[in-house]
Design a protein around this motif. Structure first.
Motif, mmCIF file in Angstrom:
data_model
loop_
_atom_site.group_PDB
_atom_site.id
_atom_site.type_symbol
_atom_site.label_atom_id
_atom_site.label_comp_id
_atom_site.label_asym_id
_atom_site.label_seq_id
_atom_site.Cartn_x
_atom_site.Cartn_y
_atom_site.Cartn_z
ATOM 1 N N PHE A 14 -2.168 1.548 0.951
ATOM 2 C CA PHE A 14 -0.764 1.129 0.998
ATOM 3 C C PHE A 14 -0.448 0.367 -0.287
ATOM 4 C CE2 PHE A 14 2.980 0.435 3.610
ATOM 5 C CZ PHE A 14 3.555 -0.700 3.057
ATOM 6 N N ILE A 15 0.563 0.824 -1.027
ATOM 7 C CA ILE A 15 0.921 0.216 -2.312
ATOM 8 C C ILE A 15 2.256 -0.491 -2.155
ATOM 9 C CG2 ILE A 15 1.439 0.725 -4.751
ATOM 10 C CD1 ILE A 15 -1.377 1.579 -3.978
ATOM 11 N N THR A 16 2.340 -1.782 -2.489
ATOM 12 C CA THR A 16 3.655 -2.420 -2.535
ATOM 13 C C THR A 16 4.132 -2.414 -3.993
ATOM 14 O OG1 THR A 16 2.941 -4.699 -3.016
ATOM 15 C CG2 THR A 16 2.926 -3.985 -0.676
ATOM 16 N N GLY A 17 5.447 -2.482 -4.184
ATOM 17 C CA GLY A 17 5.991 -2.451 -5.540
ATOM 18 C C GLY A 17 5.878 -1.084 -6.177
ATOM 19 N N ALA A 18 5.853 -0.042 -5.356
ATOM 20 C CA ALA A 18 5.583 1.326 -5.848
ATOM 21 C C ALA A 18 6.654 1.833 -6.807
ATOM 22 C CB ALA A 18 5.424 2.286 -4.678
ATOM 23 N N ASN A 19 7.862 1.308 -6.748
ATOM 24 C CA ASN A 19 8.921 1.744 -7.675
ATOM 25 C C ASN A 19 8.786 1.068 -9.039
ATOM 26 O OD1 ASN A 19 10.370 3.512 -5.988
ATOM 27 N ND2 ASN A 19 11.315 1.772 -4.933
ATOM 28 N N LYS A 43 11.377 -1.424 -2.402
ATOM 29 C CA LYS A 43 12.648 -1.939 -1.889
ATOM 30 C C LYS A 43 13.671 -0.797 -1.933
ATOM 31 C CE LYS A 43 13.752 -5.628 -4.287
ATOM 32 N NZ LYS A 43 14.306 -6.862 -4.916
ATOM 33 N N GLY A 44 14.287 -0.493 -0.805
ATOM 34 C CA GLY A 44 15.358 0.515 -0.805
ATOM 35 C C GLY A 44 14.837 1.919 -1.032
ATOM 36 N N GLU A 45 15.637 2.684 -1.775
ATOM 37 C CA GLU A 45 15.339 4.115 -1.977
ATOM 38 C C GLU A 45 14.106 4.323 -2.867
ATOM 39 O OE1 GLU A 45 17.790 4.945 0.588
ATOM 40 O OE2 GLU A 45 17.041 6.719 -0.493
ATOM 41 N N GLY A 52 3.142 14.060 -2.925
ATOM 42 C CA GLY A 52 1.717 13.798 -2.640
ATOM 43 C C GLY A 52 1.505 12.415 -2.071
ATOM 44 N N PHE A 53 2.617 11.772 -1.687
ATOM 45 C CA PHE A 53 2.540 10.442 -1.087
ATOM 46 C C PHE A 53 3.649 10.315 -0.054
ATOM 47 C CE2 PHE A 53 6.363 8.981 -3.183
ATOM 48 C CZ PHE A 53 6.416 9.758 -4.341
ATOM 49 N N LYS A 54 3.507 9.322 0.822
ATOM 50 C CA LYS A 54 4.591 9.046 1.791
ATOM 51 C C LYS A 54 5.289 7.775 1.333
ATOM 52 C CE LYS A 54 5.454 8.299 6.775
ATOM 53 N NZ LYS A 54 6.872 8.139 6.407
ATOM 54 N N TYR A 55 6.593 7.837 1.109
ATOM 55 C CA TYR A 55 7.349 6.658 0.697
ATOM 56 C C TYR A 55 7.786 5.872 1.932
ATOM 57 C CZ TYR A 55 10.639 3.483 -1.500
ATOM 58 O OH TYR A 55 11.270 2.346 -1.925
ATOM 59 N N VAL A 56 7.595 4.549 1.842
ATOM 60 C CA VAL A 56 7.977 3.646 2.950
ATOM 61 C C VAL A 56 8.905 2.572 2.399
ATOM 62 C CG1 VAL A 56 7.091 2.025 4.679
ATOM 63 C CG2 VAL A 56 5.683 3.999 3.979
ATOM 64 N N SER A 57 10.173 2.586 2.818
ATOM 65 C CA SER A 57 11.100 1.556 2.338
ATOM 66 C C SER A 57 10.787 0.259 3.075
ATOM 67 C CB SER A 57 12.539 1.986 2.618
ATOM 68 O OG SER A 57 13.417 0.964 2.192
ATOM 69 N N LEU A 58 10.434 -0.795 2.353
ATOM 70 C CA LEU A 58 10.011 -2.039 3.011
ATOM 71 C C LEU A 58 10.443 -3.255 2.194
ATOM 72 C CD1 LEU A 58 8.353 -3.576 5.164
ATOM 73 C CD2 LEU A 58 6.332 -3.255 3.714
ATOM 74 N N GLU A 59 11.231 -4.102 2.865
ATOM 75 C CA GLU A 59 11.634 -5.387 2.263
ATOM 76 C C GLU A 59 10.535 -6.385 2.651
ATOM 77 O OE1 GLU A 59 14.036 -6.962 0.109
ATOM 78 O OE2 GLU A 59 12.388 -8.333 0.605
#
Ligand SMILES: NC(=O)C1=CN([C@@H]2O[C@H](COP(=O)(O)OP(=O)(O)OC[C@H]3O[C@@H](n4cnc5c(N)ncnc54)[C@H](OP(=O)(O)O)[C@@H]3O)[C@@H](O)[C@H]2O)C=CC1
Ligand SMILES: Cc1cn([C@H]2C[C@H](O)[C@@H](COP(=O)(O)OP(=O)(O)O[C@H]3O[C@@H](C)C(=O)[C@@H](O)[C@H]3O)O2)c(=O)[nH]c1=O
Length: 311
Positions: A14-19, A43-45, A52-59
């Motif tokens: 699980f990666i935070t700050g992926a954007n 954060k957001g979109e 090849g990954f699953k995006y999870v929008s998470l504040e």
């Protein structure tokens, strides 16, 4: 392409700050390797290219959202790079900085404990005073700005945690990525000089600037080795921003006369910067086989990416 069974047997990361700058490099290297089920959160979109990954929008400042999301996913590894990283904004908006950098880290640590995940926290040279450098992993922290204070407090919550943890400290990260919230020194120097703009650049701060790809590689090595403890993961060259600006101008054939030498008495920013930091990376080299690019080689990699991005 992995079958569903093969995929199901892979560890979840699980990666935070992926954007962000590091996040995008982490996801792209992890997709390339194909060894993990990748959950990229931001954060957001989603602003990440590719698949090849699953995006999870998470504040991540929402404690219940963090708890719920991580309880559902139950990752084996969390690489926590999300933070409020604009140092001057952190100085001027301390409540928001504390929330994103300290509270959110505490929520993620708690979720990591529940999931029994290996928690890898990305920290900074800005936890140090800048009295001396370059520094090894045993140096004593004494931050000189609020951003550094929050990252140190976050480190302490990681160290006090009951789950397997590692702390990755890095310095002055540069690189090119999609739709970034902030620039970085190499791109800023290049774009200023290309626009014919004169820039004041300090020659009394010392750093070991780090290519974002190398930082991502270091974080992934720690995940693969299931390494624990504190690791300095930075570039190998000990340089001032003034030297970095001139090397950048040389590489791109830009006008060095526009680079005006300054120092921290003449060039000031809302948040104080530690003068002398930079890291000794002996431990990462010996224990992880970490081998970062020289600053000049890194700029060459960046130049190729810029050309590719234009084509
Ligand atoms: N850049 C550098 O020079 C250095 C960075 N570091 C550390 O490395 C890590 C990564 O830095 P870098 O990639 O450069 O930073 P970026 O600012 O590029 O990425 C940080 C990411 O965190 C996200 N984020 C911030 N607050 C929240 C929140 N409340 N909820 C969800 N997401 C959030 C941002 O979202 P959004 O994009 O939407 O704003 C952004 O995508 C950070 O922890 C930083 O402290 C350490 C030393 C040097
Ligand atoms: C904008 C600017 C910067 N500089 C120098 C100051 C500083 O040493 C260097 C980079 O300045 P910036 O303000 O762009 O970056 P800065 O906020 O110092 O970068 C920090 O970001 C956070 C996230 C970290 O964790 C730190 O490790 C560090 O990388 O360039 C100048 O000399 N002149 C300028 O006009």
């Amino acid at each position: 392409m992995a079958t569903a069974t093969q995929m199901a047997n892979k560890k979840k990361i699980f990666i935070t700050g992926a954007n962000g700058l590091l996040g995008q490099k982490l996801v792209s290297q992890l997709v390339e390797k194909g060894d993990f089920q990748i959950f990229a959160s931001g954060k957001g979109e989603c602003r990440l290219p590719g698949e090849g990954f699953k995006y999870v929008s998470l504040e991540i400042t929402n404690a219940s959202e963090v708890e719920k999301t991580l309880a559902e996913i139950k990752p084996d590894i969390i690489i926590h790079g999300a933070a409020m990283t604009h140092v001057d904004q952190c100085e001027l908006n301390q409540e928001a900085c504390y929330d994103s950098n300290v509270n959110a880290t505490a929520y993620l640590v708690k979720a990591a404990e529940a999931a029994k995940a290996h928690f890898i926290f990305v920290s900074t040279d800005f936890i140090f005073s800048g009295e001396e450098g370059p520094l090894d992993e045993n140096a004593e922290a004494a931050p000189v700005n609020y951003y550094g204070e929050t990252k140190l407090e976050a480190e302490q919550s990681v160290i006090a945690s009951k789950t397997k943890w590692a702390i990755v400290r890095t310095v002055l990260v540069f690189g090119i990525a999609h739709d970034l919230s902030r620039s970085n020194i190499v791109l800023w120097v290049k774009s200023s000089l290309e626009a014919g703009k004169e820039i004041q650049v300090v020659d009394d701060q010392f750093r070991t600037p780090t290519l974002a790809e190398d930082l991502a590689t270091g974080c992934i090595l720690i995940a693969e080795y299931e390494a624990e403890g504190i690791f300095n993961i930075s570039g190998p060259d000990f340089l001032t921003p003034y030297e970095m600006a001139n090397i950048t101008a040389d590489y791109f054939g830009l006008n060095k006369n526009l680079i005006k030498r300054a120092d921290s008495t003449t060039f000031t920013q809302p948040a104080k910067r530690p003068l002398k930091t930079g890291f000794v990376i002996k431990k990462a080299r010996e224990q992880l086989g970490f081998e970062p690019k020289s600053f000049r080689t890194a700029i060459g990699i960046l130049a190729k990416q810029i050309i590719l991005a234009r084509s």
